[in-house]
Design a protein around this motif. Sequence first.
Motif, mmCIF file in Angstrom:
data_model
loop_
_atom_site.group_PDB
_atom_site.id
_atom_site.type_symbol
_atom_site.label_atom_id
_atom_site.label_comp_id
_atom_site.label_asym_id
_atom_site.label_seq_id
_atom_site.Cartn_x
_atom_site.Cartn_y
_atom_site.Cartn_z
ATOM 1 N N LEU A 95 -17.215 8.841 -55.655
ATOM 2 C CA LEU A 95 -18.088 9.040 -54.497
ATOM 3 C C LEU A 95 -19.540 9.254 -54.913
ATOM 4 N N ARG A 96 -19.747 9.984 -55.987
ATOM 5 C CA ARG A 96 -21.116 10.192 -56.467
ATOM 6 C C ARG A 96 -21.753 8.876 -56.870
ATOM 7 N N ALA A 97 -20.963 8.002 -57.446
ATOM 8 C CA ALA A 97 -21.490 6.732 -57.932
ATOM 9 C C ALA A 97 -21.725 5.716 -56.821
ATOM 10 N N GLY A 98 -20.910 5.778 -55.752
ATOM 11 C CA GLY A 98 -21.070 4.705 -54.776
ATOM 12 C C GLY A 98 -20.459 4.910 -53.421
ATOM 13 N N ALA A 99 -20.529 6.111 -52.874
ATOM 14 C CA ALA A 99 -19.949 6.363 -51.547
ATOM 15 C C ALA A 99 -20.532 5.439 -50.490
ATOM 16 N N SER A 100 -21.799 5.103 -50.614
ATOM 17 C CA SER A 100 -22.444 4.273 -49.595
ATOM 18 C C SER A 100 -21.995 2.816 -49.669
ATOM 19 N N GLN A 101 -21.358 2.418 -50.760
ATOM 20 C CA GLN A 101 -20.968 1.026 -50.943
ATOM 21 C C GLN A 101 -19.485 0.770 -50.686
ATOM 22 N N ILE A 102 -18.713 1.835 -50.507
ATOM 23 C CA ILE A 102 -17.271 1.678 -50.273
ATOM 24 C C ILE A 102 -17.035 1.465 -48.788
ATOM 25 N N ILE A 103 -16.402 0.357 -48.461
ATOM 26 C CA ILE A 103 -16.146 0.036 -47.055
ATOM 27 C C ILE A 103 -14.722 0.403 -46.651
ATOM 28 N N ASP A 104 -13.757 0.051 -47.484
ATOM 29 C CA ASP A 104 -12.348 0.276 -47.162
ATOM 30 C C ASP A 104 -11.707 1.141 -48.240
ATOM 31 N N LEU A 105 -11.429 2.404 -47.912
ATOM 32 C CA LEU A 105 -10.824 3.326 -48.867
ATOM 33 C C LEU A 105 -9.481 2.837 -49.389
ATOM 34 N N ARG A 106 -8.755 2.082 -48.569
ATOM 35 C CA ARG A 106 -7.437 1.598 -48.997
ATOM 36 C C ARG A 106 -7.540 0.717 -50.229
ATOM 37 N N GLU A 107 -8.642 -0.011 -50.360
ATOM 38 C CA GLU A 107 -8.852 -0.846 -51.549
ATOM 39 C C GLU A 107 -8.955 -0.002 -52.815
ATOM 40 N N TYR A 108 -9.234 1.277 -52.635
ATOM 41 C CA TYR A 108 -9.390 2.202 -53.758
ATOM 42 C C TYR A 108 -8.177 3.122 -53.912
ATOM 43 N N LEU A 110 -7.127 5.202 -51.694
ATOM 44 C CA LEU A 110 -7.466 6.478 -51.068
ATOM 45 C C LEU A 110 -7.269 6.412 -49.563
ATOM 46 N N SER A 111 -7.076 7.590 -48.979
ATOM 47 C CA SER A 111 -6.943 7.698 -47.534
ATOM 48 C C SER A 111 -7.641 8.978 -47.074
ATOM 49 N N PRO A 112 -8.349 8.923 -45.944
ATOM 50 C CA PRO A 112 -8.987 10.150 -45.454
ATOM 51 C C PRO A 112 -7.950 11.112 -44.878
ATOM 52 N N THR A 113 -8.216 12.397 -45.001
ATOM 53 C CA THR A 113 -7.389 13.398 -44.325
ATOM 54 C C THR A 113 -7.774 13.371 -42.849
ATOM 55 N N PRO A 114 -6.995 14.021 -41.995
ATOM 56 C CA PRO A 114 -7.344 14.012 -40.559
ATOM 57 C C PRO A 114 -8.783 14.452 -40.262
ATOM 58 N N GLN A 115 -9.285 15.470 -40.961
ATOM 59 C CA GLN A 115 -10.653 15.924 -40.647
ATOM 60 C C GLN A 115 -11.727 14.982 -41.174
ATOM 61 N N ALA A 116 -11.371 14.037 -42.045
ATOM 62 C CA ALA A 116 -12.368 13.095 -42.564
ATOM 63 C C ALA A 116 -12.265 11.717 -41.914
ATOM 64 N N ARG A 117 -11.267 11.511 -41.051
ATOM 65 C CA ARG A 117 -11.127 10.198 -40.402
ATOM 66 C C ARG A 117 -12.341 9.899 -39.535
ATOM 67 N N GLY A 118 -12.881 8.708 -39.716
ATOM 68 C CA GLY A 118 -14.028 8.287 -38.918
ATOM 69 C C GLY A 118 -15.354 8.841 -39.394
#
Length: 151
Positions: A95-108, A110-118
């Motif tokens: 995330l420090r290296a490229g949070a702004s460039q990641i579009i789809d977490l599934r490609e990595y 990863l999955s957001p928790t309920p409080q991070a969805r959206g």
Amino acid sequence: MYKKVRTPCIGVCSTGIGDDVCRGCKRFAHEVIDWNAYTEEQRRIIAERREGYLVNAVRSQLEIVDEKRFVAQLYHQQIRFDDSQSPYCWVFELLRAGASQIIDLREYGLSPTPQARGVPLVEVRQRIDEDFYALSVAYYQRFVAPGVIKS
């Protein structure tokens, strides 16, 4: 295998402006000052405390659902990580290296928790950093500050 504990300094020290806990590396001011005098065991204790707080902060926002895919992306994206740490610490490096460039977490993997969805990933990274700092400050205030005598 024995691995020497490296300094966690990221070059963003706020202890010089009076913070008891560094906003960059989340070490306590006296740990920043005395780091070079510490034994490997003392450094390891600090590293383990910091790692625990970071893992908790990351896990509150993101979940690793496919570790093989996640690690493959770290190598593909050339993200440096410490393989002796929890993979959740590696998430923060990503995330420090490229949070702004990641579009789809599934490609990595990863999955957001309920409080991070959206929530935009840049904001997720900021939340993680703020939680990591808050946990460090809380520990400092509860267990360290009462024993520190300021002149």
